[in-house]
Each structure stands twice: as structure tokens, then as C-alpha cells.
Design a protein around this motif. Structure first.
Motif, mmCIF file in Angstrom:
data_model
loop_
_atom_site.group_PDB
_atom_site.id
_atom_site.type_symbol
_atom_site.label_atom_id
_atom_site.label_comp_id
_atom_site.label_asym_id
_atom_site.label_seq_id
_atom_site.Cartn_x
_atom_site.Cartn_y
_atom_site.Cartn_z
ATOM 1 N N LEU A 265 -47.236 -18.633 24.958
ATOM 2 C CA LEU A 265 -47.786 -17.706 23.965
ATOM 3 C C LEU A 265 -49.026 -18.280 23.284
ATOM 4 O O LEU A 265 -50.021 -17.576 23.073
ATOM 5 N N ALA A 266 -48.968 -19.554 22.943
ATOM 6 C CA ALA A 266 -50.117 -20.180 22.287
ATOM 7 C C ALA A 266 -51.332 -20.180 23.213
ATOM 8 O O ALA A 266 -52.467 -19.909 22.774
ATOM 9 N N ALA A 267 -51.111 -20.465 24.480
ATOM 10 C CA ALA A 267 -52.214 -20.492 25.436
ATOM 11 C C ALA A 267 -52.852 -19.113 25.603
ATOM 12 O O ALA A 267 -54.059 -19.004 25.867
ATOM 13 N N ASP A 268 -52.051 -18.061 25.439
ATOM 14 C CA ASP A 268 -52.569 -16.697 25.569
ATOM 15 C C ASP A 268 -53.205 -16.175 24.282
ATOM 16 O O ASP A 268 -53.760 -15.079 24.271
ATOM 17 N N GLY A 269 -53.075 -16.937 23.185
ATOM 18 C CA GLY A 269 -53.752 -16.557 21.945
ATOM 19 C C GLY A 269 -52.887 -15.878 20.902
ATOM 20 O O GLY A 269 -53.404 -15.315 19.931
ATOM 21 N N TRP A 270 -51.565 -15.941 21.054
ATOM 22 C CA TRP A 270 -50.678 -15.360 20.051
ATOM 23 C C TRP A 270 -50.690 -16.195 18.769
ATOM 24 O O TRP A 270 -50.902 -17.399 18.795
ATOM 25 N N ARG A 271 -50.395 -15.531 17.653
ATOM 26 C CA ARG A 271 -50.316 -16.193 16.352
ATOM 27 C C ARG A 271 -48.864 -16.205 15.862
ATOM 28 O O ARG A 271 -48.041 -15.424 16.315
ATOM 29 N N ALA A 272 -48.591 -17.075 14.898
ATOM 30 C CA ALA A 272 -47.311 -17.091 14.168
ATOM 31 C C ALA A 272 -46.111 -17.101 15.100
ATOM 32 O O ALA A 272 -45.145 -16.348 14.902
ATOM 33 N N VAL A 273 -46.132 -17.953 16.107
ATOM 34 C CA VAL A 273 -44.993 -18.061 17.026
ATOM 35 C C VAL A 273 -43.805 -18.667 16.273
ATOM 36 O O VAL A 273 -43.924 -19.700 15.611
ATOM 37 N N ALA A 274 -42.649 -18.005 16.364
ATOM 38 C CA ALA A 274 -41.463 -18.471 15.640
ATOM 39 C C ALA A 274 -40.230 -18.287 16.513
ATOM 40 O O ALA A 274 -40.151 -17.347 17.308
ATOM 41 N N HIS A 275 -39.265 -19.183 16.350
ATOM 42 C CA HIS A 275 -38.027 -19.127 17.108
ATOM 43 C C HIS A 275 -36.875 -18.723 16.191
ATOM 44 O O HIS A 275 -36.871 -19.043 15.001
ATOM 45 N N HIS A 276 -35.893 -18.046 16.761
ATOM 46 C CA HIS A 276 -34.792 -17.493 15.970
ATOM 47 C C HIS A 276 -33.470 -17.822 16.645
ATOM 48 O O HIS A 276 -33.311 -17.641 17.856
ATOM 49 N N ARG A 277 -32.505 -18.271 15.846
ATOM 50 C CA ARG A 277 -31.210 -18.676 16.372
ATOM 51 C C ARG A 277 -30.194 -17.533 16.326
ATOM 52 O O ARG A 277 -30.300 -16.635 15.486
ATOM 53 N N ASP A 278 -29.206 -17.619 17.227
ATOM 54 C CA ASP A 278 -28.117 -16.651 17.201
ATOM 55 C C ASP A 278 -26.994 -17.176 16.309
ATOM 56 O O ASP A 278 -27.149 -18.193 15.622
#
Length: 290
Positions: A265-278
Motif C-alpha cells: 500500500l505504501a509503495a502504491d501511495g496510500w496514506r494512513a495505513v493501519a492494522h486492526h485486530r480481531d
């Protein structure tokens, strides 16, 4: 009902649960009660009420239950036996050829629903790429009724299930499209507020642990290439085209894939990448902003 030809319901439940447990079925008592309920036309709660009241099972109903139990012992998915799968507030039709929706996907869907509710647009557009049973798209459409939702599916085996669920639930704000997620809906480029997908993400060389999964879920819905991320790479680029600035991408994935997905995602130019737990505290989804 002839008492001479009826069996104690609790005994039947316990014997069924014991057979399922011996076969390695997770939650055997739950499945036993759900199978009995399917035969009797009762919810699990209804079965439990009958157990408390000392209910009995007729010979005919016991005969109908037996082949279902035998199939579950062979690890055929419970949802294939009952033909139904619960998902959030919905009950979906499922069977061979379509991926059975999982409880953890309900939490992933909440991320998309929250993003839709947070937008100031009067009719935000949401797109579910690789819709399968239609679970995610239908949840968004029914829980955010002012949104306009598109469901995209390209499997000839899965699409009839998507169609059936869309028709049965009847959300007027949902449109179903048979198409490839890499190219579908060009007319919506730059207009979507949310794009969500539960793509195939199992690496090709890995075998899912549960027989219900690797024997019965469609391979096209499971395997995502050598590292499991082939479809994620496509999603990243296609969602950039579909979303307007500030739009949100939601991707479900395995707990070990957060870091490589963040890199994509970062390489494609996305911003504010965040991970979410179950609920088991495992990484289950990644979100990013256009």
C-alpha cells in the motif's frame, strides 16, 4: 407422537455431540443443537428450551437427523448441511461453490460501515470486490441505508449464491455485478467512499488447517498466489482508481500479512495505513486512505 417410538432429546443431543467431538469438530455441542434445530425447524434456543422441558425426538426426525450427523462427522461444513449462514443481522444462503462467511469478517465489515457512516456525503458509494455470498455488501446496504452499494463477483459457481442472497434480502440500494474486480465498475472511478474486500489470501503452498475449509471452500476464494497477496496487489491499484480523495480501503487478511500489505500500500501511495485486530487479538484487517 408415540412415546414408544420417541427418543429422549437430551440423550440424542449428547450422543450427537459425542460423535462430533470424536471426529474433531470444534464446538460439537453447538453443532449438535443446530443440526437438531434444523430438523425440527427450531432455533438453537428453541432446542435448548425443549431440552429443559424434557422433549423427545420422533423416530422420523431421528431418521432425518442421522445422515446430517454422518456428513458433519466427515467434516462437511455445518452451513452446507443447513444451507444457511448467519452474518451480523443477516441470514445468508450458502452451499458448495461459495465461501462460507466467517465471524471475524463481521468485525472487518464494521470498519467499512463506520467509514460510510462517518462521511458527509448524502449517498456515499461503497464497493465490495469479490463479494462471494454477498455478506459484506448486504451488511453495508442494510445497515447504512443511505449508502449506494455495489457487489462484484466473477465466479460462475459463487455468483448464483450472491444473486440469491441479494434477491432474498432485497436491499434496494444494492447493485450486483458479474465482473472481474481488477476492471469492474469503471463508471465509478473516483467516486467511491469505501472499497472493501475479503480476497483470497492463503499462500498457494499452504493447506488450511480445518477440513471444512480445504475440502469444501472454493479454491478461488482461498488461494492468493505464492505469498497469498496476488489479489491484494490488484486491489491496491484498482481501489486507488475507484476511491475519491479521502476514501477508505478495507482489506481482510491473515495475521502474518500486515507488514507486507503495508509495504504494498505504501509503495502504491496510500496514506494512513493501519492494522486492526480481531477478537482473538490477531491482525485481521488493514485500512488505508486514498
Amino acid at each position: 407422537m408415540s412415546q414408544a417410538r420417541a427418543r429422549d432429546l437430551r440423550q440424542v443431543r449428547d450422543e450427537t455431540a459425542a460423535r462430533l467431538a470424536a471426529a474433531g469438530v470444534p464446538d460439537p455441542e453447538v453443532d449438535a443443537e443446530l443440526l437438531i434445530g434444523h430438523v425440527l425447524g427450531l432455533s438453537r434456543g428453541g432446542v435448548q428450551a425443549r431440552l429443559v422441558m424434557g422433549g423427545r425426538l420422533s423416530d422420523a426426525d431421528a431418521a432425518a437427523l442421522e445422515p446430517l450427523v454422518a456428513r458433519r462427522v466427515r467434516r462437511e461444513p455445518l452451513q452446507h448441511l443447513t444451507g444457511r449462514a448467519p452474518f451480523r443481522s443477516l441470514e445468508l444462503a450458502v452451499g458448495p461453490g461459495v465461501f462460507v462467511p466467517r465471524p471475524e469478517t463481521e468485525q472487518v465489515t464494521q470498519l467499512a460501515i463506520d467509514a460510510l457512516r462517518a462521511t458527509a456525503e448524502p449517498e456515499p458509494i461503497a464497493i465490495d470486490l469479490g463479494s462471494g455470498s454477498g455478506a459484506i455488501a448486504l451488511a453495508m446496504a442494510t445497515e447504512v441505508p443511505h449508502a449506494r452499494v455495489w457487489a462484484v463477483e466473477n465466479s460462475p459457481e459463487a455468483f448464483p449464491w450472491t444473486r440469491r442472497n441479494v434477491d432474498e434480502i432485497g436491499a434496494p440500494n444494492l447493485e450486483l455485478v458479474f465482473g472481474d474486480l481488477a476492471t469492474a465498475l469503471p463508471e465509478l472511478d473516483g467516486r467511491a467512499a469505501v472499497v472493501i474486500s475479503n480476497p483470497p489470501y492463503v499462500p498457494a503452498a499452504e493447506l488450511p488447517r480445518d477440513p471444512e475449509v480445504h475440502l469444501h471452500d472454493p479454491e478461488v476464494a482461498l488461494y492468493g498466489g505464492p505469498d497469498g497477496l496476488d489479489v491484494v496487489r490488484v486491489l491496491s491499484k484498482r481501489a486507488l482508481e475507484l476511491l475519491h480523495p479521502g476514501g477508505v480501503l478495507v482489506i481482510e487478511h491473515a495475521e502474518t500479512q500486515s507488514a507486507p500489505i503495508a509495504e504494498i500500500l505504501a509503495a502504491d501511495g496510500w496514506r494512513a495505513v493501519a492494522h486492526h485486530r480481531d477478537l482473538t487479538l490477531r491482525d485481521r484487517a488493514t485500512t488505508a486512505v486514498r
